[in-house]
Design an enzyme around this catalytic site. Structure first.
Site, PDB file in Angstrom:
ATOM      1  N   GLU A  82      -6.976   7.423  49.278  1.00  0.00           N
ATOM      2  CA  GLU A  82      -5.868   6.412  49.409  1.00  0.00           C
ATOM      3  C   GLU A  82      -6.364   4.932  49.400  1.00  0.00           C
ATOM      4  O   GLU A  82      -5.970   4.142  50.139  1.00  0.00           O
ATOM      5  CB  GLU A  82      -5.207   6.920  50.492  1.00  0.00           C
ATOM      6  CG  GLU A  82      -4.558   8.154  50.634  1.00  0.00           C
ATOM      7  CD  GLU A  82      -3.901   8.425  51.804  1.00  0.00           C
ATOM      8  OE1 GLU A  82      -4.145   8.114  52.994  1.00  0.00           O
ATOM      9  OE2 GLU A  82      -2.887   9.400  51.575  1.00  0.00           O
ATOM     10  N   GLU A  93      -1.497   2.978  63.309  1.00  0.00           N
ATOM     11  CA  GLU A  93      -0.882   3.781  61.930  1.00  0.00           C
ATOM     12  C   GLU A  93      -0.556   5.373  62.485  1.00  0.00           C
ATOM     13  O   GLU A  93      -1.148   5.918  63.009  1.00  0.00           O
ATOM     14  CB  GLU A  93      -1.845   3.972  60.989  1.00  0.00           C
ATOM     15  CG  GLU A  93      -1.815   4.659  59.615  1.00  0.00           C
ATOM     16  CD  GLU A  93      -2.386   4.405  58.332  1.00  0.00           C
ATOM     17  OE1 GLU A  93      -3.098   3.352  58.397  1.00  0.00           O
ATOM     18  OE2 GLU A  93      -2.176   4.843  57.384  1.00  0.00           O
ATOM     19  N   GLU A 141       3.545  12.505  62.605  1.00  0.00           N
ATOM     20  CA  GLU A 141       3.975  11.834  61.258  1.00  0.00           C
ATOM     21  C   GLU A 141       5.224  12.510  60.499  1.00  0.00           C
ATOM     22  O   GLU A 141       5.911  11.807  60.066  1.00  0.00           O
ATOM     23  CB  GLU A 141       2.570  11.544  60.600  1.00  0.00           C
ATOM     24  CG  GLU A 141       2.866  10.862  59.430  1.00  0.00           C
ATOM     25  CD  GLU A 141       1.660  10.597  58.439  1.00  0.00           C
ATOM     26  OE1 GLU A 141       0.566  11.016  58.685  1.00  0.00           O
ATOM     27  OE2 GLU A 141       1.688  10.282  57.495  1.00  0.00           O
ATOM     28  N   ARG A 189      -2.541  18.340  43.616  1.00  0.00           N
ATOM     29  CA  ARG A 189      -3.256  17.602  44.785  1.00  0.00           C
ATOM     30  C   ARG A 189      -3.548  18.538  45.682  1.00  0.00           C
ATOM     31  O   ARG A 189      -4.858  18.289  46.312  1.00  0.00           O
ATOM     32  CB  ARG A 189      -2.093  16.807  45.531  1.00  0.00           C
ATOM     33  CG  ARG A 189      -2.528  16.139  46.596  1.00  0.00           C
ATOM     34  CD  ARG A 189      -1.667  15.197  47.365  1.00  0.00           C
ATOM     35  NE  ARG A 189      -1.972  14.986  48.657  1.00  0.00           N
ATOM     36  CZ  ARG A 189      -1.175  14.065  49.701  1.00  0.00           C
ATOM     37  NH1 ARG A 189      -0.263  13.736  49.200  1.00  0.00           N
ATOM     38  NH2 ARG A 189      -1.684  13.938  50.911  1.00  0.00           N
ATOM     39  N   ASP A 228      -1.026  17.601  53.769  1.00  0.00           N
ATOM     40  CA  ASP A 228      -1.445  16.484  54.838  1.00  0.00           C
ATOM     41  C   ASP A 228      -0.328  16.647  55.928  1.00  0.00           C
ATOM     42  O   ASP A 228       0.803  16.199  55.954  1.00  0.00           O
ATOM     43  CB  ASP A 228      -0.707  15.150  53.854  1.00  0.00           C
ATOM     44  CG  ASP A 228      -1.209  14.154  54.683  1.00  0.00           C
ATOM     45  OD1 ASP A 228      -1.909  14.033  55.781  1.00  0.00           O
ATOM     46  OD2 ASP A 228      -0.657  12.908  54.438  1.00  0.00           O
TER      47      ASP A 228
END
Ligand code: GCV
Length: 736
Positions: free
Chosen positions: A327, A203, A429, A372, A401
């Site tokens: 999540e 991932e 990412e 968030r 994030d």
């Protein structure tokens, strides 16, 4: 890894038996052997040991006889001895005699404290106290009137780290005779988090597949496991979480634990402990129970038994990393329980064996409409002081994030009675995958140096996580790994610097990123300052470049859906509001940005009052966080005298220009490195330049639909229209 002599003697025997004609054939064959029989470019990371001319070694000791006293009683010491010989043999091209007991001819001693003579032990007593369990001393000392180089430590792992440090100093061409290095790690846990799945996909992995070949384990030990361990040990990493936080319970079954045990056996002599991610619902999925409620007696027993089995198979198992109620991952809240209930239940199961639980604070709800950025703080801070001593809470560096830039996470400093582990992402990412050159220690340094004001001035994030601010019992840092099966391990050769730099900062969070870049470049490429100086500058500017061409002025999360590859600021149709980029930038006719002041979500109030005050006023908010905290009109005038729209557009352009400059610098560096090394990075920088333009064009065309203003002078006009950029699709983008 074998010594050269292990190969030389059998070869000599074979050669002796050959007829003269066969010998001629053999010589011709060897001459035409392709040179790529050598280690492929990039594989050796920062651990290549090029030969140094003996007369240029900056040590009298090493220029003369090389007899070393090195008593290797434990597997870790044997590893250290092997590493020392490997480095010395390669760099000095001399085979050093290694002795198990001291001798008048010794020029070097590598010995644990307990094997030192009384006199030296007494002399170094203060140093031994300072270095702690894993630190080392490298020093020139007099033994019977003769100067020798001494590497010593309280424990064997310190010796291994000392050996790597010594070899590094040699490679960096440092003067070795008057060394006086007394060094120990500032953090206990220096961890890699692999987001590796059992099917070998990774991932957010952009460097091939997972290194762990579960199918062939436990019998087959890929030599890369050993090289992985060497690389990590050389920078002080002492813990590895093998599996993805989006966990699969199967890894806790006996069949997989046997494989995990085999990896643990490989890593142990390098001082690396193995950890696993624990899926909270494992008692149901693999245990046959009908609940995973952390207060249920059967569940509690199940985890206790599981811990017992694991420690029978892996006596030094590190513990569990858990992503719960985040999540879609299961967690204690599925049963009406809290994070404390869940974490402490696992902590209790591991406690008899010395294991720890690392519980992640990366939580945000599918149903809670609160900003968030506020949710993790709101959920965890009230639990301060309620976690067991062997439970640590792992917090991402910023409140959203792993964006190109975020203010530090307000939880740092707000939980004085809880051990907080810093979580950085090494894999890129949101920063261009492994195609973009971004030197991440710049980002890490910015976060670590950030002032929290939680205990007066000089209460930096670094001081929170090294435990010095609040006296925490266990301290740690975690880095989401960027490592895979690619031949150079990390996809982009410069992404190796992020692995290296992460390790160095986990060892000492006060190191400067400039120093790390210098070290890494010298160890990986060259000590030539004509190469070093400009390339160091290229690395230093690379982080600001990516911020500029992706998310300038505090913008964040503008990436395309799912894979996060490329821009998608227009995306507004995903099922959860906070998955949509429009949620974060809030662009409209009036302006752009997320109001996190008291007139908006009031996320600023989660920081210390000194910072909240700064962030609540756009004039005092640092420009790099402006649109993180404020929704401002397009014609808002910034300190540079320009209006917001123009500044935003010029920042996007600047990002593109910075990548052009990086490419220019690299072209000048060509003559100092091999063609292969040069071409690889040049091609990647060309991709980065193309994608930087893509980001600039797509974002500006989209935001222009709201600002309805012209692009200011100096900004290149996009070659395509907005519809074109919106139409781009990448169904097979990696790491998704
Ligand atoms: C492992 C982000 C990433 C996910 C990741 C998650 C996490 O949301 O996109 O891939 O999941 O963070 O850190 O748990």
């Amino acid at each position: 890894m074998n010594s050269k002599l292990d190969y030389v003697f059998p070869c000599l025997k074979i050669i002796n038996c050959l007829s003269p004609l066969k010998l001629v054939y053999l010589i011709i064959f060897l001459a035409i052997l392709p040179t790529n029989a050598q280690t492929p470019v990039g594989y050796n990371l920062w651990l290549g040991y090029p030969q140094i001319k003996k007369q240029t070694v900056r040590s009298e000791y090493l220029r003369t006889t090389n007899s070393i006293f090195f008593r290797a009683k434990t597997p870790v010491l044997q590893t250290a001895r092997k590493e020392l010989l490997r480095g010395l043999e390669a760099m000095l091209d001399t085979v050093s005699g290694v002795l198990d007991s001291p001798n008048a001819m010794n020029t070097m001693w590598v010995v644990e404290k307990n094997d030192l003579n009384q006199e030296l032990r007494r002399k170094l007593i203060g140093d031994f106290e300072r270095i702690g369990k894993e630190g080392f001393i490298i020093k020139s000392v007099l033994v019977n009137g003769k100067g020798i180089l001494l590497i010593t430590a309280n424990e064997d792992l310190g010796i291994l780290y000392g050996v790597f440090k010594f070899l590094q100093l040699m490679k960096l061409q440092k003067k070795l005779d008057e060394l006086n290095i007394i060094e120990g790690p500032k953090l206990d846990l220096r961890m890699l988090n692999h987001w590796d799945n059992l099917d070998r996909t990774v991932e957010r992995g952009y460097a091939g597949f997972s290194l762990w070949n579960w199918q062939k384990l436990p019998e087959y030990i890929d030599p890369r496991y050993i090289d992985y361990a060497r690389a990590n040990a050389s920078i002080g990493i002492n813990a590895t979480v093998l599996t993805n936080v989006n966990a699969n319970a199967l890894v806790l079954t006996r069949a997989y634990l046997e494989k995990v045990a085999a990896l643990a056996d490989v890593f142990r002599p390098y001082g690396i402990k193995v950890y696993l991610t624990a899926r909270f619902s494992a008692p149901v999925e693999i245990g046959g129970l009908n609940t995973a409620d952390p207060l249920n007696e059967d569940v509690i027993e199940w985890w206790k038994d599981k811990a017992k089995v694991i420690y029978q198979m892996i006596p030094d198992f590190g513990g569990f990393l858990v992503k719960a109620n985040s999540e879609g991952q299961p967690g204690p809240q599925n049963y009406g329980r809290t994070h404390v209930d869940g974490a402490n239940m696992l902590g209790t199961a591991l406690q008899p064996f010395g294991g720890i639980v690392i519980w992640r604070a990366f939580v945000y709800s599918a149903t809670d409409a609160t900003d968030r950025a506020k949710q993790a703080f709101a959920e965890f801070v009230p639990y301060d002081g309620k976690f067991l001593d062997n439970v640590l809470v792992q917090v991402k560096n910023g409140p959203i994030d792993f964006q190109p830039r975020e203010p530090f996470h307000p939880m740092f400093g707000a939980m004085p009675n809880t051990s907080l582990v810093m979580e950085f992402q090494i894999t890129q990412e949101y920063l261009g995958f492994s195609s973009h050159l971004v030197f991440l220690p710049k980002l890490y340094e910015e976060v670590l140096d950030a002032e929290t004001y939680r205990k007066g001035n000089n209460s930096t994030v670094a001081k929170v996580i090294d435990g010095s601010l609040f006296n925490n019992k266990i301290t740690g840092m975690a880095g989401v790994a960027n490592i895979g099966t690619d031949i150079n391990w990390t996809g982009h050769p410069f992404a190796q610097a992020n692995w290296y730099g992460y390790g160095r900062l986990a060892w000492n969070p006060y190191l400067s990123s400039d120093m790390i870049a210098d070290e890494w470049l010298r160890l990986t490429y060259s000590n030539d300052s004509r190469f070093l100086d400009p390339v160091k500058e290229m690395m230093a500017s690379s982080r600001e470049a990516v911020v500029n061409y992706m998310t300038p002025l505090g913008l964040h999360h503008l990436m395309a859906t799912g894979h996060h590859y490329g821009p998608g600021p227009w995306v507004n149709d995903l099922s959860r509001p906070e998955w949509n980029p429009t949620y974060y930038h809030k662009a409209d006719k009036f302006g752009i940005g997320f109001d996190r002041t008291p007139s908006g979500s009031n996320a600023s109030s989660q920081y210390a009052p000194e910072l909240a005050k700064l962030f609540n006023n756009p004039d005092s908010t640092p420009e790099e966080y402006l649109l993180w905290f404020h929704h401002l009109p397009w014609d808002y005038r910034l300190k540079n005298g320009e209006i917001l729209w123009d500044t935003l557009a010029l920042n996007y352009q600047k990002g593109v220009d910075q990548v052009k400059e990086m490419l220019g610098i690299w072209k000048q560096a060509k003559m100092y490195i091999s063609e292969e090394q040069y071409n690889e990075v040049k091609m990647l920088l060309e991709i980065q330049l193309k994608e930087a333009k893509w980001w600039r064009n797509a974002c500006l065309l989209y935001f222009q639909t709201f600002s309805e203003r012209k692009l200011p002078t100096g900004v290149e006009l996009p070659g395509e229209n907005l519809e074109y950029y919106k139409s781009l699709k990448f169904p097979y983008a990696p790491g998704n």
